[in-house]
Design a protein around this motif. Structure first.
Motif, PDB file in Angstrom:
ATOM      1  N   TRP A   9      41.846  33.773  41.714  1.00 39.39           N
ATOM      2  CA  TRP A   9      41.530  32.903  40.573  1.00 39.39           C
ATOM      3  C   TRP A   9      42.368  31.633  40.627  1.00 39.39           C
ATOM      4  O   TRP A   9      41.853  30.530  40.452  1.00 39.39           O
ATOM      5  CB  TRP A   9      41.796  33.639  39.255  1.00 39.39           C
ATOM      6  N   LYS A  33      38.039  38.147  39.692  1.00 39.24           N
ATOM      7  CA  LYS A  33      38.886  37.838  40.842  1.00 39.24           C
ATOM      8  C   LYS A  33      40.313  38.295  40.571  1.00 39.24           C
ATOM      9  O   LYS A  33      40.735  38.398  39.434  1.00 39.24           O
ATOM     10  CB  LYS A  33      38.909  36.322  41.076  1.00 39.24           C
ATOM     11  N   TYR A  61      40.556  34.772  31.369  1.00 39.76           N
ATOM     12  CA  TYR A  61      39.429  34.805  32.313  1.00 39.76           C
ATOM     13  C   TYR A  61      38.950  36.234  32.526  1.00 39.76           C
ATOM     14  O   TYR A  61      37.755  36.518  32.488  1.00 39.76           O
ATOM     15  CB  TYR A  61      39.839  34.135  33.629  1.00 39.76           C
ATOM     16  N   TYR A  65      44.712  33.457  33.172  1.00 42.27           N
ATOM     17  CA  TYR A  65      44.035  34.439  34.015  1.00 42.27           C
ATOM     18  C   TYR A  65      43.602  35.648  33.188  1.00 42.27           C
ATOM     19  O   TYR A  65      42.480  36.150  33.342  1.00 42.27           O
ATOM     20  CB  TYR A  65      44.962  34.869  35.158  1.00 42.27           C
ATOM     21  N   THR A  87      41.295  28.848  42.797  1.00 47.40           N
ATOM     22  CA  THR A  87      40.143  28.058  42.332  1.00 47.40           C
ATOM     23  C   THR A  87      40.590  26.905  41.448  1.00 47.40           C
ATOM     24  O   THR A  87      39.768  26.078  41.043  1.00 47.40           O
ATOM     25  CB  THR A  87      39.119  28.916  41.558  1.00 47.40           C
TER      26      THR A  87
END
Length: 77
Positions: free
Chosen positions: A10, A5, A70, A67, A13
């Motif tokens: 992201w 994403k 991720y 992020y 979420t």
């Protein structure tokens, strides 16, 4: 493997988190002017232009670190 994403997707979420990142996520989710496509530097500049407190800027930077982790985990780094 699916593409990771975007940062903004992201971050959105994370709205249910009871933390600074959750606060940031809720603020971004409720901001119709959030510069989703401006990247890290453009988004940070947006926060600074709007007078974000230093703790908010620090949380934004922390969110970017998370992020990036991720993205690395998603194989998209």
């Amino acid at each position: 493997m699916p593409t990771a994403k975007s940062f903004t997707a992201w971050l959105k979420t994370q709205t249910d988190r009871e933390s600074g990142i959750g606060d940031l996520a809720r603020d971004v989710s409720n901001d119709p002017d959030w510069p989703s496509r401006k990247g890290q530097s453009g988004q940070r500049a947006y926060l600074e232009e709007r007078g974000a407190i230093p703790a908010a800027i620090e949380m934004f930077e922390d969110a970017w670190v998370r992020y990036e982790a991720y993205r690395a985990q998603s194989g998209d780094a």
